[in-house]
Design an enzyme around this catalytic site. Sequence first.
Site, PDB file in Angstrom:
ATOM      1  N   ARG A 251       0.831  -1.204   0.000  1.00  0.00           N
ATOM      2  CA  ARG A 251       0.000   0.000   0.000  1.00  0.00           C
ATOM      3  C   ARG A 251       0.865   1.253   0.000  1.00  0.00           C
ATOM      4  O   ARG A 251       0.562   2.226  -0.702  1.00  0.00           O
ATOM      5  CB  ARG A 251      -0.949  -0.025   1.195  1.00  0.00           C
ATOM      6  CG  ARG A 251      -2.097  -0.991   0.984  1.00  0.00           C
ATOM      7  CD  ARG A 251      -2.929  -1.239   2.217  1.00  0.00           C
ATOM      8  NE  ARG A 251      -4.037  -2.132   1.871  1.00  0.00           N
ATOM      9  CZ  ARG A 251      -4.858  -2.667   2.750  1.00  0.00           C
ATOM     10  NH1 ARG A 251      -4.708  -2.418   4.049  1.00  0.00           N
ATOM     11  NH2 ARG A 251      -5.841  -3.458   2.357  1.00  0.00           N
TER      12      ARG A 251
ATOM     13  N   TYR B 221      -6.044  -0.998  -6.932  1.00  0.00           N
ATOM     14  CA  TYR B 221      -5.476  -2.218  -6.331  1.00  0.00           C
ATOM     15  C   TYR B 221      -4.851  -1.958  -4.966  1.00  0.00           C
ATOM     16  O   TYR B 221      -4.694  -0.825  -4.547  1.00  0.00           O
ATOM     17  CB  TYR B 221      -4.535  -2.952  -7.270  1.00  0.00           C
ATOM     18  CG  TYR B 221      -3.304  -2.296  -7.830  1.00  0.00           C
ATOM     19  CD1 TYR B 221      -2.763  -1.117  -7.335  1.00  0.00           C
ATOM     20  CD2 TYR B 221      -2.641  -2.911  -8.893  1.00  0.00           C
ATOM     21  CE1 TYR B 221      -1.622  -0.568  -7.868  1.00  0.00           C
ATOM     22  CE2 TYR B 221      -1.482  -2.371  -9.439  1.00  0.00           C
ATOM     23  CZ  TYR B 221      -0.982  -1.194  -8.913  1.00  0.00           C
ATOM     24  OH  TYR B 221       0.161  -0.666  -9.455  1.00  0.00           O
ATOM     25  N   GLU B 222      -4.548  -3.063  -4.284  1.00  0.00           N
ATOM     26  CA  GLU B 222      -4.081  -3.050  -2.883  1.00  0.00           C
ATOM     27  C   GLU B 222      -5.099  -2.407  -1.949  1.00  0.00           C
ATOM     28  O   GLU B 222      -4.742  -1.742  -0.979  1.00  0.00           O
ATOM     29  CB  GLU B 222      -2.724  -2.358  -2.770  1.00  0.00           C
ATOM     30  CG  GLU B 222      -1.622  -3.020  -3.554  1.00  0.00           C
ATOM     31  CD  GLU B 222      -1.487  -4.510  -3.259  1.00  0.00           C
ATOM     32  OE1 GLU B 222      -1.806  -4.926  -2.136  1.00  0.00           O
ATOM     33  OE2 GLU B 222      -1.080  -5.259  -4.169  1.00  0.00           O
ATOM     34  N   GLY B 223      -6.360  -2.643  -2.215  1.00  0.00           N
ATOM     35  CA  GLY B 223      -7.433  -2.041  -1.438  1.00  0.00           C
ATOM     36  C   GLY B 223      -7.817  -0.720  -2.053  1.00  0.00           C
ATOM     37  O   GLY B 223      -7.009   0.217  -2.105  1.00  0.00           O
TER      38      GLY B 223
END
Length: 586
Positions: A296, A436-438
């Site tokens: 993140r 992406y990555e949350g």
Amino acid sequence: MAAYAPPIEDIGFLLNDVFGFDAVMAGLPGYEEVTAELALTVLAEGGRFCAEVLEPLNRSGDEEGCRLTDGMVTTPKGFAEAYRAFAEAGWTGLSGDPAYGGQGLPRVVQILLDEMLSSANFSFGLFPGLTRGAVEAIGHHAGDALKEAYLPKMISGEWTGAMALTEAHAGTDLGLLKTRAEPLADGRYRITGGKIFISSGDHDFGGNIVHLVLARLPDAPAGVKGISLFLVPKFLPDPAGSGDQRNGFSVGALEHKMGIHAQPTCVMNYDGAIGFLVGEPGRGLNAMFTMMNAERLFVGIQGLGIGEIALQKAAAYAHERLQGRSADGTRGPVPILEHADVRRMLLTGRALTEGGRALAIWTALQMDIAARHPDPEAAKAADGFVALLTPVIKAALTDWGFAITVEAQQVFGGHGYIREWGMEQYVRDARIAQIYEGTNGVQAMDLAGRKLMMEGGELPRRFFALMRAEIEEAPSSLGELTRPVLAALADLEATTSALQEKAADVAEANAAAVDYLRLFALVALGWMWVRMAAAEAAGQDNGTKAQRKRKLAALFVARLLPQTAGLKAAVLSGARPLAVFQEDEI
């Protein structure tokens, strides 16, 4: 088009004048000999590699894309050779643990290299970025045997890594995943299931590809507490140690994407693949979060990097492109840089990018302090700040990075929409970082719904107190900057208290989350701009050029910081304006 110019001068100003890099490193055991001079030397060489080797592959990689033929992934021409050169030069091990062959440099040096990688070739940067995240998860949670077997070759770049979380029916809700892990008599596991959106899932660089896969054991309970983490390599070691036995997983397809065409985003099929448990059974999500949080922060830096290069291209074009007349009508055609709207776009991007770089460096320094500081309380305090800022860095820097690339494209007018100028690729590539990555909405909900209540709600108050103290210490000559930033900080503190009072109401936190994160990020950038203006005032003369940071700080305070008032009002409006609609009215 102008070539990419690594921002080494700005990085040097931040390390030396704003953050006192040498003094910070001197207090961290193992980093005493890492000076700003050394860091800048390393980064200048890394920037040269990015500019001379990776940027020339960016457009061709986008146009060629990756291919899947007979189950084998082929990356665009030049990528495999560039990766091998990157690894052989030692860049994959820059911040790696020296116990496994890494160079052990601070996190702050790593994130600045990551920025330059993301500027020069967004798709390429994902290969080493994902590998490093996998290394961190293995290093923190795996047993000694797995560490010894995998970390040296992953840190050297001979092997790469990928994370396999998402399933088609689950998405962000990992508690729904169905991939199974069946235990074997020898302590290994057979992994069966399908995953989607797996970046760097396969490639033609050679060497092993180590997947970290979330799966369920047969007796696992439903939900996230039933998830375990497994190391699943593409090639298995055989008794002779040759490591060339193909494991039971394959690429089912390559995703057809809006951008990052040179990055193989794979549909992965695990058909009884052999895996090794990482960490404790049922604690897989906890172990994977080590990788996810690292990624993140990395993704936030991707947003920073792509905004930087888009700005560079747009500024160069604005200096050269002649169009229209001067504001007083006496000259023409003039460089479009003279037009107020073009200046607005470029300078807004500069204020966000340079402020974002400063905040990212401050956060990375906190990571180094958390890892190395001899005082446990100081390390714990720094770790709390990193936890608080991780969703802010990820979401704000990628939101701004995308907005900056769009505005940079706008500077080109119609030419920005045409492929040959390259700007439309930056827009397409930048978009994924918000997803992406949350997704950034998930990051905002993490901040508003969970991080604000850490340490019983004291964590954000500690951070705000630190900001207030530093802003108040700024020279009185900077009052036109400090007064508005302190007022915005007071609004942030009041808004935070209001959210903390309603912490048990999930609907309220979620409705406020995105606006609250943006409010938080803008105030944090205001703090950074005060620090930069103060450092410039202390270290430079009063010439016009020497006041650039102060002028950018003034622009940020005048044109961007006022957004905080509207964001505060939106947060305090609560969930009702969203909740009153019936489902069939939306």
